[in-house]
Design a protein around this motif. Structure first.
Motif, PDB file in Angstrom:
ATOM      1  N   CYS A  53       0.842  -1.203   0.000  1.00 51.43           N
ATOM      2  CA  CYS A  53       0.000   0.000   0.000  1.00 51.43           C
ATOM      3  C   CYS A  53       0.870   1.244   0.000  1.00 51.43           C
ATOM      4  O   CYS A  53       1.817   1.347   0.788  1.00 51.43           O
ATOM      5  N   THR A  54       0.564   2.166  -0.900  1.00 55.93           N
ATOM      6  CA  THR A  54       1.257   3.447  -0.935  1.00 55.93           C
ATOM      7  C   THR A  54       0.235   4.579  -0.839  1.00 55.93           C
ATOM      8  O   THR A  54      -0.854   4.492  -1.401  1.00 55.93           O
ATOM      9  N   VAL A  55       0.607   5.609  -0.115  1.00 53.57           N
ATOM     10  CA  VAL A  55      -0.251   6.778   0.064  1.00 53.57           C
ATOM     11  C   VAL A  55       0.454   7.992  -0.524  1.00 53.57           C
ATOM     12  O   VAL A  55       1.654   8.191  -0.300  1.00 53.57           O
ATOM     13  N   ARG A  56      -0.293   8.778  -1.277  1.00 61.21           N
ATOM     14  CA  ARG A  56       0.284   9.981  -1.884  1.00 61.21           C
ATOM     15  C   ARG A  56      -0.681  11.134  -1.669  1.00 61.21           C
ATOM     16  O   ARG A  56      -1.873  11.034  -1.964  1.00 61.21           O
ATOM     17  N   ILE A  57      -0.161  12.228  -1.143  1.00 60.40           N
ATOM     18  CA  ILE A  57      -0.979  13.418  -0.906  1.00 60.40           C
ATOM     19  C   ILE A  57      -0.390  14.579  -1.694  1.00 60.40           C
ATOM     20  O   ILE A  57       0.818  14.844  -1.633  1.00 60.40           O
ATOM     21  N   THR A  58      -1.235  15.260  -2.434  1.00 57.11           N
ATOM     22  CA  THR A  58      -0.811  16.422  -3.215  1.00 57.11           C
ATOM     23  C   THR A  58      -1.733  17.593  -2.912  1.00 57.11           C
ATOM     24  O   THR A  58      -2.865  17.414  -2.442  1.00 57.11           O
ATOM     25  N   GLN A 110      -7.449  22.621   0.337  1.00 55.48           N
ATOM     26  CA  GLN A 110      -7.669  21.188   0.286  1.00 55.48           C
ATOM     27  C   GLN A 110      -6.424  20.462  -0.207  1.00 55.48           C
ATOM     28  O   GLN A 110      -5.529  21.060  -0.817  1.00 55.48           O
ATOM     29  N   GLN A 111      -6.401  19.168   0.065  1.00 54.70           N
ATOM     30  CA  GLN A 111      -5.381  18.277  -0.472  1.00 54.70           C
ATOM     31  C   GLN A 111      -6.074  17.079  -1.123  1.00 54.70           C
ATOM     32  O   GLN A 111      -7.222  16.768  -0.792  1.00 54.70           O
ATOM     33  N   HIS A 112      -5.350  16.454  -2.038  1.00 51.54           N
ATOM     34  CA  HIS A 112      -5.870  15.266  -2.730  1.00 51.54           C
ATOM     35  C   HIS A 112      -5.107  14.058  -2.208  1.00 51.54           C
ATOM     36  O   HIS A 112      -3.873  14.041  -2.227  1.00 51.54           O
ATOM     37  N   ILE A 113      -5.823  13.025  -1.729  1.00 53.90           N
ATOM     38  CA  ILE A 113      -5.187  11.809  -1.223  1.00 53.90           C
ATOM     39  C   ILE A 113      -5.480  10.640  -2.158  1.00 53.90           C
ATOM     40  O   ILE A 113      -6.609  10.476  -2.636  1.00 53.90           O
ATOM     41  N   GLU A 114      -4.451   9.875  -2.440  1.00 59.02           N
ATOM     42  CA  GLU A 114      -4.562   8.679  -3.271  1.00 59.02           C
ATOM     43  C   GLU A 114      -3.932   7.511  -2.518  1.00 59.02           C
ATOM     44  O   GLU A 114      -2.758   7.559  -2.165  1.00 59.02           O
ATOM     45  N   ILE A 115      -4.730   6.487  -2.249  1.00 55.61           N
ATOM     46  CA  ILE A 115      -4.244   5.284  -1.572  1.00 55.61           C
ATOM     47  C   ILE A 115      -4.367   4.126  -2.559  1.00 55.61           C
ATOM     48  O   ILE A 115      -5.463   3.829  -3.036  1.00 55.61           O
ATOM     49  N   VAL A 116      -3.250   3.484  -2.852  1.00 56.23           N
ATOM     50  CA  VAL A 116      -3.231   2.400  -3.833  1.00 56.23           C
ATOM     51  C   VAL A 116      -2.797   1.110  -3.148  1.00 56.23           C
ATOM     52  O   VAL A 116      -1.716   1.039  -2.551  1.00 56.23           O
ATOM     53  N   TRP A 117      -3.658   0.107  -3.248  1.00 53.22           N
ATOM     54  CA  TRP A 117      -3.376  -1.223  -2.698  1.00 53.22           C
ATOM     55  C   TRP A 117      -3.084  -2.149  -3.874  1.00 53.22           C
ATOM     56  O   TRP A 117      -3.971  -2.490  -4.640  1.00 53.22           O
ATOM     57  N   ARG A 118      -1.829  -2.552  -4.026  1.00 52.71           N
ATOM     58  CA  ARG A 118      -1.425  -3.397  -5.150  1.00 52.71           C
ATOM     59  C   ARG A 118      -1.304  -4.852  -4.705  1.00 52.71           C
ATOM     60  O   ARG A 118      -0.769  -5.147  -3.626  1.00 52.71           O
ATOM     61  N   VAL A 119      -1.767  -5.742  -5.577  1.00 59.49           N
ATOM     62  CA  VAL A 119      -1.725  -7.177  -5.298  1.00 59.49           C
ATOM     63  C   VAL A 119      -0.875  -7.842  -6.367  1.00 59.49           C
ATOM     64  O   VAL A 119      -1.122  -7.670  -7.566  1.00 59.49           O
ATOM     65  N   ALA A 133      -6.908  20.359   3.970  1.00 63.37           N
ATOM     66  CA  ALA A 133      -5.444  20.346   3.985  1.00 63.37           C
ATOM     67  C   ALA A 133      -4.915  20.040   5.387  1.00 63.37           C
ATOM     68  O   ALA A 133      -5.357  20.627   6.373  1.00 63.37           O
ATOM     69  N   HIS A 134      -3.986  19.081   5.444  1.00 59.89           N
ATOM     70  CA  HIS A 134      -3.251  18.701   6.657  1.00 59.89           C
ATOM     71  C   HIS A 134      -4.140  18.081   7.733  1.00 59.89           C
ATOM     72  O   HIS A 134      -3.713  17.934   8.881  1.00 59.89           O
ATOM     73  N   SER A 135      -5.345  17.667   7.363  1.00 60.83           N
ATOM     74  CA  SER A 135      -6.234  17.052   8.355  1.00 60.83           C
ATOM     75  C   SER A 135      -5.771  15.663   8.770  1.00 60.83           C
ATOM     76  O   SER A 135      -6.235  15.130   9.785  1.00 60.83           O
ATOM     77  N   LEU A 136      -4.863  15.063   7.991  1.00 66.62           N
ATOM     78  CA  LEU A 136      -4.354  13.741   8.330  1.00 66.62           C
ATOM     79  C   LEU A 136      -2.883  13.786   8.743  1.00 66.62           C
ATOM     80  O   LEU A 136      -2.192  12.760   8.721  1.00 66.62           O
ATOM     81  N   ASP A 137      -2.409  14.955   9.132  1.00 65.55           N
ATOM     82  CA  ASP A 137      -1.005  15.078   9.534  1.00 65.55           C
ATOM     83  C   ASP A 137      -0.739  14.475  10.911  1.00 65.55           C
ATOM     84  O   ASP A 137       0.422  14.298  11.296  1.00 65.55           O
ATOM     85  N   GLY A 138      -1.797  14.163  11.631  1.00 62.29           N
ATOM     86  CA  GLY A 138      -1.635  13.582  12.959  1.00 62.29           C
ATOM     87  C   GLY A 138      -2.296  12.230  13.069  1.00 62.29           C
ATOM     88  O   GLY A 138      -1.901  11.257  12.434  1.00 62.29           O
ATOM     89  N   TYR A 139      -3.364  12.161  13.859  1.00 61.98           N
ATOM     90  CA  TYR A 139      -4.051  10.912  14.168  1.00 61.98           C
ATOM     91  C   TYR A 139      -5.106  10.608  13.116  1.00 61.98           C
ATOM     92  O   TYR A 139      -5.990  11.418  12.853  1.00 61.98           O
ATOM     93  N   TRP A 140      -5.063   9.401  12.515  1.00 62.27           N
ATOM     94  CA  TRP A 140      -6.026   9.022  11.479  1.00 62.27           C
ATOM     95  C   TRP A 140      -7.326   8.488  12.072  1.00 62.27           C
ATOM     96  O   TRP A 140      -8.393   8.737  11.525  1.00 62.27           O
ATOM     97  N   GLY A 141      -7.268   7.719  13.130  1.00 60.45           N
ATOM     98  CA  GLY A 141      -8.461   7.244  13.802  1.00 60.45           C
ATOM     99  C   GLY A 141      -9.422   6.479  12.908  1.00 60.45           C
ATOM    100  O   GLY A 141      -9.054   5.525  12.210  1.00 60.45           O
ATOM    101  N   ASP A 142     -10.697   6.925  12.893  1.00 52.86           N
ATOM    102  CA  ASP A 142     -11.738   6.228  12.137  1.00 52.86           C
ATOM    103  C   ASP A 142     -11.502   6.287  10.631  1.00 52.86           C
ATOM    104  O   ASP A 142     -12.041   5.454   9.890  1.00 52.86           O
ATOM    105  N   VAL A 143     -10.721   7.255  10.192  1.00 55.85           N
ATOM    106  CA  VAL A 143     -10.419   7.331   8.756  1.00 55.85           C
ATOM    107  C   VAL A 143      -9.661   6.078   8.318  1.00 55.85           C
ATOM    108  O   VAL A 143      -9.946   5.487   7.276  1.00 55.85           O
TER     109      VAL A 143
END
Length: 303
Positions: free
Chosen positions: A205-210, A221-230, A249-259
């Motif tokens: 899994c790779t995460v990319r934020i732009t 705002q920021q754009h998040i892309e999470i890719v799960w490769r098999v 923007a930057h809402s995931l710079d700390g604790y992810w929790g339920d996200v």
């Protein structure tokens, strides 16, 4: 809670009919499907050769590794011939084992006899395009039947999956997303193991934020892309599940929790689906062949 919209991309050889066809993890029938020039085609030899070539090209479009060539020892092959019925020509396709035994028979759409005899490229290409998904479906059933008979296939056991973790996430995302995925993935269908040794599939899994649009004043705002490769055990990509979303923007710079939990639960379902489709374990086996005899016109295998 941040809701992530997910989309799946699942390419591969030999699974479902048509362009979804994909390779079985253990029981792939032909590594190559030979298509010799048919000798009973009801058309000139040059046109018959073109029919074989067009069929091979159409099967390649279905991700079937077909080649228009004489049969070779150890290869599965396609025996093609044409039958005249009430002014129509019916193409007939027999999937042959390396032992020259009929494994399955499939018919194509009838063609007016005059059009068929002309051997024109548009007619042959249309015939090949019609036949390709039918043949792919037959191959899928053959593979599923082989899996059903194999006690070690993924039809009879859970897939062994090595999860290498998450990279690229801000905050505690690498850890919380990985933990949530491992917890969500355990449902008995597939199992996660701690080593890549003897794994049927590997998940990364790779995460990319732009940076995204500025939004209203004070709300970038920021754009998040999470890719799960098999990947399968040979390192070939079986598919990818991609999650895309715009976030504050930057809402995931700390604790992810339920996200992390929401994203991981969705991703776990997507990865199970990729493994199921790629492995072919959900495919229905093909009924036993109804034509057990070897065709008289079988092309002899070349050494």
């Amino acid at each position: 809670m941040l809701l992530l919209g997910g989309c799946l991309s699942m390419p591969g050889p030999f699974s479902n009919p048509g362009r979804e066809a994909s390779a079985l993890a253990r029981n792939a029938p032909p590594a190559r499907l030979d298509i010799p020039t048919p000798t009973e085609s009801l058309m000139p030899e040059a046109a018959a050769r073109q029919w074989a070539q067009a069929t091979a090209a159409a099967l390649l479009g279905q991700t079937i590794p077909a080649m228009a060539q004489p049969t070779r020892r150890g290869d599965w092959w396609l025996n093609m011939h044409a039958e005249l019925r009430d002014g129509l020509v019916v193409p007939v396709y027999r999937v042959m084992t390396p032992a020259n035994q009929v494994r399955a028979t499939q018919e194509g759409a009838p063609v007016p006899a005059a059009q068929w005899a002309s051997g024109q490229a548009p007619v042959l290409n249309a015939t090949a395009q019609d036949a390709a998904p039918r043949i792919a479906s037959v191959l899928t059933g053959i593979q599923a039947d082989d899996m059903e008979k194999d006690p070690h296939s993924l039809k009879h056991r859970a897939a062994r999956v090595y999860f290498s973790g998450v990279t690229g996430a801000p905050g505690d995302g690498n850890t919380s997303l990985a933990q949530a995925f491992a917890a969500s993935f355990r449902d008995g269908t597939d199992t996660i193991q701690n080593s890549a040794d003897n794994a049927d599939f590997t998940v990364t899994c790779t995460v990319r934020i732009t940076d995204g649009p500025h939004g209203t004043t004070g709300h970038p705002q920021q754009h998040i892309e999470i890719v799960w490769r098999v990947q399968d055990k040979a390192g070939k990509e079986a598919g990818a599940a991609t999650q895309l979303h715009d976030i504050a923007a930057h809402s995931l710079d700390g604790y992810w929790g339920d996200v992390a939990v929401a994203a991981a639960q969705e991703a776990a379902g997507g990865v199970h689906q990729i493994i199921g489709r790629y492995s072919g374990r959900d495919n229905a086996p093909l009924p036993p062949a109804t034509v057990p005899a070897t065709p008289a016109a079988a092309t002899p295998a070349k050494g």
